[in-house]
Design a protein around this motif. Structure first.
Motif, PDB file in Angstrom:
ATOM      1  N   GLY A 747       0.786  -1.221   0.000  1.00 50.88           N
ATOM      2  CA  GLY A 747       0.000   0.000   0.000  1.00 50.88           C
ATOM      3  C   GLY A 747       0.819   1.272   0.000  1.00 50.88           C
ATOM      4  N   ARG A 748       1.954   1.241   0.657  1.00 53.21           N
ATOM      5  CA  ARG A 748       2.791   2.450   0.726  1.00 53.21           C
ATOM      6  C   ARG A 748       3.309   2.804  -0.663  1.00 53.21           C
ATOM      7  NH1 ARG A 748       7.848   3.224   0.511  1.00 53.21           N
ATOM      8  NH2 ARG A 748       8.380   1.007   0.748  1.00 53.21           N
ATOM      9  N   ILE A 749       3.818   1.786  -1.390  1.00 54.21           N
ATOM     10  CA  ILE A 749       4.314   2.020  -2.750  1.00 54.21           C
ATOM     11  C   ILE A 749       3.171   2.465  -3.656  1.00 54.21           C
ATOM     12  CG2 ILE A 749       5.397   0.929  -4.750  1.00 54.21           C
ATOM     13  CD1 ILE A 749       6.859  -0.935  -2.781  1.00 54.21           C
ATOM     14  N   ALA A 750       1.981   1.919  -3.434  1.00 58.26           N
ATOM     15  CA  ALA A 750       0.809   2.292  -4.241  1.00 58.26           C
ATOM     16  C   ALA A 750       0.520   3.782  -4.114  1.00 58.26           C
ATOM     17  CB  ALA A 750      -0.405   1.481  -3.811  1.00 58.26           C
ATOM     18  N   VAL A 751       0.573   4.292  -2.871  1.00 60.36           N
ATOM     19  CA  VAL A 751       0.316   5.724  -2.644  1.00 60.36           C
ATOM     20  C   VAL A 751       1.351   6.566  -3.376  1.00 60.36           C
ATOM     21  CG1 VAL A 751       0.221   7.554  -0.910  1.00 60.36           C
ATOM     22  CG2 VAL A 751      -0.859   5.341  -0.447  1.00 60.36           C
ATOM     23  N   GLU A 752       2.607   6.130  -3.303  1.00 57.73           N
ATOM     24  CA  GLU A 752       3.678   6.873  -3.977  1.00 57.73           C
ATOM     25  C   GLU A 752       3.433   6.907  -5.485  1.00 57.73           C
ATOM     26  OE1 GLU A 752       7.266   4.935  -2.884  1.00 57.73           O
ATOM     27  OE2 GLU A 752       7.206   5.590  -0.776  1.00 57.73           O
ATOM     28  N   LYS A 753       3.065   5.787  -6.074  1.00 65.57           N
ATOM     29  CA  LYS A 753       2.840   5.715  -7.513  1.00 65.57           C
ATOM     30  C   LYS A 753       1.647   6.568  -7.939  1.00 65.57           C
ATOM     31  CE  LYS A 753       4.989   1.272  -8.671  1.00 65.57           C
ATOM     32  NZ  LYS A 753       5.775   1.734  -9.829  1.00 65.57           N
ATOM     33  N   VAL A 754       0.567   6.560  -7.100  1.00 68.76           N
ATOM     34  CA  VAL A 754      -0.623   7.341  -7.447  1.00 68.76           C
ATOM     35  C   VAL A 754      -0.316   8.837  -7.438  1.00 68.76           C
ATOM     36  CG1 VAL A 754      -2.951   7.978  -6.680  1.00 68.76           C
ATOM     37  CG2 VAL A 754      -2.270   5.580  -6.700  1.00 68.76           C
ATOM     38  N   THR A 755       0.564   9.277  -6.533  1.00 69.27           N
ATOM     39  CA  THR A 755       0.891  10.716  -6.438  1.00 69.27           C
ATOM     40  C   THR A 755       1.718  11.195  -7.631  1.00 69.27           C
ATOM     41  OG1 THR A 755       2.827  10.181  -5.092  1.00 69.27           O
ATOM     42  CG2 THR A 755       0.792  10.765  -3.916  1.00 69.27           C
TER      43      THR A 755
END
Length: 841
Positions: A747-755
């Motif tokens: 989930g942490r990497i997902a947030v980074e990618k979405v931003t």
């Protein structure tokens, strides 16, 4: 003259008999002949009884009782009490009737009259029978027969044989029942009594009806009806008419049944037979709904006024509820509640249906309380009686001792001493009582604490169970998703022909394991009541086609013909839960294929009924398989039940599929039944009411445009399992042309990618290291537009009830359980992106 009046009455010359009785009453009062007056008043009561004026009959029997009481004639008083009680029994006031019969028994203890005692025992037996206590009823009726035999009373013995035969019929011992009834008729004819024969004919008619000898049943009822009309016995006339209606109902001639029911109802209303009105009202309702189901309401003469509005049938049943409440006949009340709830539900008056459902639940609760209190009262009575006996014995002992020891000279001394001792005993008794109360309170407090602890332990146990099932679901479904997905990918890609059977075996085994998992989880949700149903618009034919597509390969493997028939007249679009419908159809049709080794499995959908905007749709699954033994049919829908002990070993399965199907159908206000013959196949039928829907065709062009726009979709797959990443990526690439797939391991990497990227769609796993799917979704939803509105589909192996709700609360748009089918994922993406876009535009 009294004897002459009585003979007129028994010969059905009622007016002549009453005229003689009035003359005798005048003479008896003139000469103050009380015995004659009592007999005359009884004859006048009999006149009103034969005229079906039961209240007036009670008044005259009471007047006769009062005269007998003046004469202190216990025998005649008991007879009049029996007459009064018999009238109350006729009007279904059973508790009141029993009260009078018990008083009669008390009086008969003082006199030696076997004839009246036999009559009292017979009447008590009949009341017990009406209340469903057949064991108690037989005990009194057999005693009655013995007493009549002692007095060589043929008429009495005939009545006793008839009553005992009735009990055997209700116990379904038809051979004995018929034997007793024929003996009763023989004795009645010997005593030249015609009235009692009517009841025997009615009972024989019921025996024939219950053993499916319908022609004989009608002929026998007609014999009883002819005699009842001869004597103007309206209660028996109504009974015969109602029973003839029941036979016509059994042979599905509902119009003819209603004709007889209405005749019976009119007479029962005339004579105020509350129990009879209730029974016939329920019969009318049943016939009415059978006509509705078959669309055969023709508004024939006699039906047209009644069936013009649904309000009439509801009003009739509500009137019956009031009558059942007045008589205190709990069985009538329960039956009427059930009929009324069914009628209100059918007419979509759910609020009123819920109201009566609550009343039915309260009635059942009160019956349990009454039974419990009755048992408690009996125990208390026994205890009090024993205590009184001990007190009397103790007092006798004390008196005896005092008589030998006390004398006049020291009377005062012993009096005060005895008073002091009595006071000491009293104080000691009070202290003992207080100690007993204190101990009881402590025990109750301890029990209460234990119950509370058990409750907490049970709640904790349920949480542990739910958590275990959730973990089990996740741990099994995660590798299952990879297994099924990769097998599907291999089957689509080029492979050796020799590998096909191995891939099929892997795929089939995986699906069987998934069925077992789903059954266990569904059963757990149903067991705890944690299941909700969708209310969405769907195309019925599409759902049936999906089921056929899923099962046709399995049928092909077994070389079984699988056919689906959709009859004309079905609504194209309906509103309900398509997933649960598919689940039930898959369960039933899957079982049919599983248990059929050769022949055909047929699925059928038809319109059973249509009422305003509600369509009751009936589905049928028929097979030519091994069938179900007759002794297993009643339990086949129970949990963990299979038709044969070796079924699980031979065919697999959990024994939960049918139990789940039954609950899913009934929770949607439907019904499910089974017909089967061992070795000759089975037929499962279920009906569910659906609201008729209408398709919206204006979106088609926009949806088509959107489908084209899916080309080149940019998707983020958030998944920590490498195998599942492979499956999701491959499936997406096979579904959507030129798709661009990114991957985030948590989930942490997902947030980074979405931003830093603009995604058209996110597939979000839930259980991941560092940051789970819920947390990452919440963070994404708090970003600025347009990143915070990206559609998110939850992809989770946890299918426990409540998971979908948690995903939606976290901000996800849709929810999919692993393992998923490619076509299901495509449908979700299509619905989420294409349909919603079309709706917005």
């Amino acid at each position: 003259m009294n004897d002459l009046a009585y003979s007129y009455l028994e010969s059905n010359l009622l007016e002549e008999g009453n005229k003689r009785s009035i003359e005798v009453l005048y003479l008896a009062e003139k000469i103050d002949y009380k015995i004659g007056k009592a007999q005359t008043l009884e004859n006048m009561g009999l006149y009103n009884e034969y005229n079906n004026q039961y209240r007036k009959a009670i008044d005259y029997y009471k007047l006769s009782y009062d005269v007998c009481q003046e004469l202190n004639d216990n025998r005649e008083m008991a007879r009049q009490l029996n007459n009064i009680g018999a009238m109350h029994r006729t009007m279904a006031s059973y508790d009141t009737a029993l009260n009078y019969f018990q008083k009669s028994l008390e009086l008969l203890k003082k006199v030696n009259d076997s004839s009246i005692l036999a009559q009292t025992c017979s009447l008590i037996g009949l009341v017990y029978s009406s209340k469903g206590n057949f064991e108690g009823s037989l005990e009194f009726l057999v005693e009655s027969l013995y007493l009549y035999e002692c007095t060589n009373d043929d008429l009495g013995m005939g009545i006793a044989y008839c009553n005992i035969g009735m009990i055997y019929r209700r116990l379904q011992d038809y051979e004995k029942a018929l034997e007793f009834q024929l003996k009763a008729i023989e004795l009645d004819e010997k005593s030249e009594a015609q009235r009692p024969i009517i009841e025997s004919y009615i009972q024989i008619g019921i025996i024939y009806e219950e053993t499916a000898k319908y022609k004989k049943a009608i002929e026998t009822y007609q014999k009883g009806l002819a005699i009842a009309k001869k004597y103007n016995d309206k209660k028996k006339i109504a009974g015969c008419l109602n029973n003839i209606g029941v036979v016509y109902f059994d042979i599905k001639d509902f119009h003819e049944a209603l004709e007889y029911y209405f005749q019976s109802l009119d007479i029962k209303k005339q004579i105020g037979d509350k129990h009879g009105i209730t029974v016939t009202a329920i019969n009318i309702a049943e016939a009415y709904f059978e006509l509705l189901k078959s669309n055969k309401i023709s508004h024939q003469e006699g039906e047209i006024n009644f069936f013009e509005s649904s309000d009439n049938i509801i009003a009739l049943l509500e009137e019956s509820v009031i009558l059942a409440e007045e008589t205190g006949n709990y069985q009538d009340l329960s039956n009427t509640y059930n009929a009324l709830i069914g009628a209100l539900s059918y007419f979509s008056e759910y609020e009123r249906a819920v109201h009566y459902q609550a009343k039915l639940i309260a009635l059942n609760d009160s019956l349990f309380t009454i039974e419990k209190n009755s048992k408690l009262a009996n125990l208390q009575t026994q205890f009090s009686t024993q205590q009184k006996k001990q007190e009397i014995a103790l007092l006798n002992t004390i008196n005896s001792t005092q008589e030998t020891r006390l004398n006049r000279q020291n009377f005062e001394k012993y009096f005060y001493m005895g008073g002091g001792i009595a006071l000491m005993i009293l104080v000691f008794g009070l202290l003992s009582r207080l100690n007993f109360i204190r101990r009881t309170r402590n025990e109750l407090r301890l029990k209460s604490k234990q119950i509370e602890n058990e409750k907490k332990r049970a709640e904790k146990s349920q949480k542990v169970k739910d958590q275990f099932l959730a973990n089990m679901s996740h741990e099994i479904r995660t590798p299952m998703n990879s297994l099924i997905g990769m097998t599907s990918i291999l089957q689509k890609n080029k492979h050796l022909k020799s590998q096909e059977k191995y891939l099929d075996a892997i795929n089939k085994s995986s699906e069987n394991l998934l069925v077992v998992i789903n059954d266990i989880l569904d059963f757990s949700s149903l067991e705890t009541g944690k299941i909700k149903f969708e209310n969405t618009l769907f195309k019925l034919e599409d759902e049936i086609q999906k089921v056929e597509d899923i099962l046709k390969y399995r049928a092909k493997e077994k070389r079984i013909k699988l056919e689906c028939i959709i009859e004309e007249g079905l609504p194209e679009w309906i509103i309900g839960d398509p997933t649960r419908l598919s689940q039930v159809l898959l369960n039933l049709a899957g079982n049919a294929i599983k248990f059929t080794d050769n022949g055909i499995v047929t699925g059928l959908a038809r319109l059973k009924e249509k009422k305003n905007s509600i369509a009751i749709i009936e589905f049928e699954v028929k097979d030519t398989g091994i069938g179900i033994p007759e002794d297993r049919l009643e339990t086949i829908f129970e949990s963990f039940t299979q038709a044969y002990s070796e079924t699980s070993r031979q065919y697999g399965g959990t024994g939960l599929g049918l139990a789940i199907s039954k609950q899913l159908v009934e929770l949607q206000n439907g019904t499910i039944t089974v017909e089967s013959k061992f070795g000759h196949g089975s037929i499962f039928r279920f009906s569910i009411p659906y609201e008729i829907g209408h398709s919206v065709n204006t979106k088609k062009e926009k949806v088509k445009e959107c489908d084209q726009a899916l080309n080149g979709l940019h998707v983020l797959v958030v998944e920590d399992n490498d195998f599942n990443v492979m499956v999701a990526s491959e499936e997406l690439r096979s579904l959507i042309k030129n798709i661009n797939v990114d991957v985030a391991e948590n989930g942490r990497i997902a947030v980074e990618k979405v931003t830093t990227n603009n995604y058209d769609l996110i597939l979000m796993d839930i259980e991941m290291p560092e940051m789970n799917g819920y947390e990452s979704t919440r963070i994404i939803r708090n970003l600025g537009p347009p990143r915070n509105i990206v559609p998110i589909i939850a992809m989770t192996a946890n299918t426990m009830k409540g998971e979908a709700k948690k995903c939606h609360e976290a901000g996800m748009n849709e929810y999919m359980a692993k393992p998923f089918k490619p076509e299901d994922l495509a449908a979700k993406i299509h619905e989420l992106i294409c349909v919603e876009k079309a709706e917005v535009e």
